[in-house]
Scaffold this motif. Structure first.
Motif, short mmCIF file in Angstrom:
data_model
loop_
_atom_site.label_atom_id
_atom_site.label_comp_id
_atom_site.label_asym_id
_atom_site.label_seq_id
_atom_site.Cartn_x
_atom_site.Cartn_y
_atom_site.Cartn_z
N MET A 131 62.97 91.25 100.03
CA MET A 131 63.17 90.46 99.11
C MET A 131 62.21 90.88 98.06
N GLU A 132 62.82 90.68 96.74
CA GLU A 132 61.90 91.08 95.67
C GLU A 132 62.63 90.07 94.45
N SER A 133 61.41 89.43 93.85
CA SER A 133 62.11 88.34 92.83
C SER A 133 61.12 88.21 91.68
N ARG A 134 61.44 88.37 90.52
CA ARG A 134 60.49 88.47 89.21
C ARG A 134 61.18 87.41 88.14
N ILE A 135 60.20 86.84 87.38
CA ILE A 135 60.63 86.25 85.99
C ILE A 135 60.17 87.05 85.10
N THR A 136 60.94 86.98 84.16
CA THR A 136 60.67 87.94 82.94
C THR A 136 61.21 86.92 81.77
N PRO A 137 59.92 86.51 80.87
CA PRO A 137 60.43 85.92 79.57
C PRO A 137 61.51 86.44 78.70
N CYS A 138 62.08 85.56 78.04
CA CYS A 138 63.10 86.06 77.10
C CYS A 138 63.55 85.13 76.22
N LYS A 139 64.29 85.33 75.23
CA LYS A 139 65.03 84.21 74.20
C LYS A 139 65.88 83.50 74.91
N LYS A 140 66.04 82.30 74.60
CA LYS A 140 66.84 81.31 75.12
C LYS A 140 68.32 81.80 75.37
N GLU A 141 68.81 82.54 74.18
CA GLU A 141 70.22 82.90 74.14
C GLU A 141 70.29 84.29 75.15
N GLU A 142 69.20 84.72 75.78
CA GLU A 142 69.26 85.91 76.57
C GLU A 142 69.06 85.52 78.05
N GLN A 143 69.04 84.28 78.51
CA GLN A 143 68.66 83.83 79.97
C GLN A 143 70.02 84.26 80.69
N ARG A 144 69.51 84.76 81.96
CA ARG A 144 70.38 85.28 82.85
C ARG A 144 69.48 85.69 84.13
N THR A 145 70.24 85.95 85.47
CA THR A 145 69.65 86.37 86.51
C THR A 145 70.46 87.65 86.98
N GLU A 146 69.55 88.66 87.10
CA GLU A 146 70.37 90.15 87.49
C GLU A 146 70.06 90.24 88.94
N ILE A 147 71.05 90.59 89.83
CA ILE A 147 70.89 90.67 91.14
C ILE A 147 71.53 92.09 91.57
N GLU A 148 70.54 92.71 92.76
CA GLU A 148 70.89 93.75 93.47
C GLU A 148 70.85 93.43 94.82
N ILE A 149 71.92 93.82 95.28
CA ILE A 149 72.11 93.67 96.86
C ILE A 149 72.12 94.96 97.28
N TYR A 150 71.69 95.29 98.58
CA TYR A 150 71.58 96.57 99.12
C TYR A 150 71.64 96.53 100.60
N GLU A 151 72.36 97.35 101.47
CA GLU A 151 72.11 97.32 102.75
C GLU A 151 70.96 98.13 103.27
N LEU A 152 70.51 97.62 104.57
CA LEU A 152 69.14 98.12 105.06
C LEU A 152 69.61 98.71 106.42
N ASP A 153 68.92 99.59 106.81
CA ASP A 153 69.22 100.10 108.50
C ASP A 153 68.36 99.22 109.44
N SER A 154 68.43 99.51 110.47
CA SER A 154 67.81 98.43 111.57
C SER A 154 66.18 98.66 111.32
N TYR A 155 65.81 99.71 110.60
CA TYR A 155 64.29 99.80 110.65
C TYR A 155 63.77 99.27 109.18
N GLY A 156 64.79 98.63 108.38
CA GLY A 156 64.33 97.92 107.03
C GLY A 156 64.47 98.86 106.09
N ASN A 157 64.84 100.07 106.08
CA ASN A 157 64.91 100.99 105.17
C ASN A 157 66.09 101.08 104.54
N ILE A 158 66.19 101.26 103.13
CA ILE A 158 67.63 101.22 102.45
C ILE A 158 68.47 102.21 103.10
N ALA A 159 69.68 101.74 103.47
CA ALA A 159 70.79 102.58 104.14
C ALA A 159 71.63 103.51 102.94
N ASN A 160 71.89 104.73 103.38
CA ASN A 160 72.89 105.36 102.60
C ASN A 160 74.14 105.15 102.42
#
Length: 123
Positions: free
Chosen positions: A94-123
């Motif tokens: 997991m990785e999470s960060r808060i970035t300041p912005c203007k009120k009208e630009e508020q949002r959450t950007e999400i990336e979900i990716y599969e990992l292999d059994s060793y915890g590495n990003i799967a191809n």
């Protein structure tokens, strides 16, 4: 990789009981946000939920400085249960960060990716 953007002010997870979910305004706001996240995620899914390990990266764009990053993360990952993955116990990175912005630009950007059994990003 699945990428989503949830427009609007990010809403943190809140503790609630069966009774308080109907009376507590923060619980109501959180439940509406979870439904919004789930609905947007369903629009991006092309098949069944991921069955293996996943990583989740969130960037919360928030106006102001009052935010609890771990509750923001939990709210989103709970909302993705049974839609993007079967259960949020599958989240192994997991990785999470808060970035300041203007009120009208508020949002959450999400990336979900599969990992292999060793915890590495799967191809």
């Amino acid at each position: 990789m699945i990428q989503l953007t949830i427009p609007g002010k990010p809403v943190p997870a809140v503790r609630m009981t069966q009774k308080s979910m109907y009376k507590n305004k923060y619980a109501q706001r959180y439940l509406l946000y979870k439904r919004k996240v789930g609905w947007i995620a369903k629009q991006h899914m092309k098949g069944k939920p991921i069955e293996g390990h996943v990583g989740v990266k969130l960037t919360h764009y928030i106006h102001g400085n009052r935010a609890d990053i771990d509750n923001l993360f939990k709210g989103v990952t709970d909302a993705l249960n049974k839609i993007v993955y079967k259960d949020d116990r599958q989240v192994k990175h997991m990785e999470s960060r808060i970035t300041p912005c203007k009120k009208e630009e508020q949002r959450t950007e999400i990336e979900i990716y599969e990992l292999d059994s060793y915890g590495n990003i799967a191809n």
